[in-house]
Write a protein that holds these residues in place. Structure first.
Motif, PDB file in Angstrom:
ATOM      1  N   MET A   7      30.758  41.492  35.941  1.00 52.19           N
ATOM      2  CA  MET A   7      30.879  42.591  37.043  1.00 52.19           C
ATOM      3  C   MET A   7      29.335  43.053  37.434  1.00 52.19           C
ATOM      4  N   LEU A   8      28.418  43.127  36.460  1.00 52.75           N
ATOM      5  CA  LEU A   8      27.012  43.413  36.550  1.00 52.75           C
ATOM      6  C   LEU A   8      26.432  42.878  37.671  1.00 52.75           C
ATOM      7  N   ARG A   9      26.473  41.890  38.025  1.00 55.01           N
ATOM      8  CA  ARG A   9      26.031  40.816  38.931  1.00 55.01           C
ATOM      9  C   ARG A   9      26.595  41.184  40.481  1.00 55.01           C
ATOM     10  N   PRO A  90      37.017  38.414  36.848  1.00 53.65           N
ATOM     11  CA  PRO A  90      36.108  37.752  37.535  1.00 53.65           C
ATOM     12  C   PRO A  90      35.765  36.502  36.759  1.00 53.65           C
ATOM     13  N   GLU A  91      35.595  35.653  37.445  1.00 53.53           N
ATOM     14  CA  GLU A  91      34.956  34.349  36.897  1.00 53.53           C
ATOM     15  C   GLU A  91      33.791  34.575  36.272  1.00 53.53           C
ATOM     16  N   LYS A  92      33.666  33.517  34.854  1.00 57.50           N
ATOM     17  CA  LYS A  92      32.766  33.743  34.087  1.00 57.50           C
ATOM     18  C   LYS A  92      31.530  32.892  34.805  1.00 57.50           C
ATOM     19  N   GLU A  93      30.204  33.639  34.672  1.00 61.96           N
ATOM     20  CA  GLU A  93      29.021  33.056  35.411  1.00 61.96           C
ATOM     21  C   GLU A  93      28.397  32.118  34.173  1.00 61.96           C
ATOM     22  N   ASP A  94      27.770  30.756  34.652  1.00 65.84           N
ATOM     23  CA  ASP A  94      27.289  30.035  33.839  1.00 65.84           C
ATOM     24  C   ASP A  94      26.169  30.410  33.385  1.00 65.84           C
ATOM     25  N   SER A  95      25.164  31.108  34.109  1.00 68.22           N
ATOM     26  CA  SER A  95      24.081  31.570  33.852  1.00 68.22           C
ATOM     27  C   SER A  95      23.817  32.770  32.830  1.00 68.22           C
TER      28      SER A  95
END
Length: 97
Positions: A7-9, A90-95
């Motif tokens: 969510m932060l991004r 939300p989908e998990k980000e790879d970064s």
């Protein structure tokens, strides 16, 4: 209140992020199952505005932001009844570590 790191991004306002955390917390505490076994909440605009100390118009704008970002799904009910709100993760980000 829980807030997924992804969510932060996301390009939503800080009010929308706090609202999402509030709705996710309400889902964990008092979510109701629909006929398919999926949890949802009902959160009238007036109560949501009071919980966040924001105006009803700001809450409506933030709900639209969250829906446009794919973080919630609102399903209309009968006239005068609050919408069903499905809080999506939300989908998990790879970064992200």
């Amino acid at each position: 209140m829980p807030l997924p790191r992804a969510m932060l991004r996301l390009p939503v306002s800080s009010t929308a992020k706090v609202m999402y955390a509030c709705m996710l917390d309400a889902l964990c505490i008092s979510g109701v199952e629909d006929e398919n076994g999926i949890l949802f909440i009902t959160f009238p605009i007036v109560k949501l505005a009071a919980a966040l100390s924001r105006s009803p118009q700001t809450c409506k704008r933030s709900l639209n932001e969250l829906e446009d970002a794919g973080l919630i799904m609102r399903v209309r009910r009968g006239f005068g009844e609050p919408n069903k709100i499905y809080v999506l993760i939300p989908e998990k980000e790879d970064s992200c570590p």
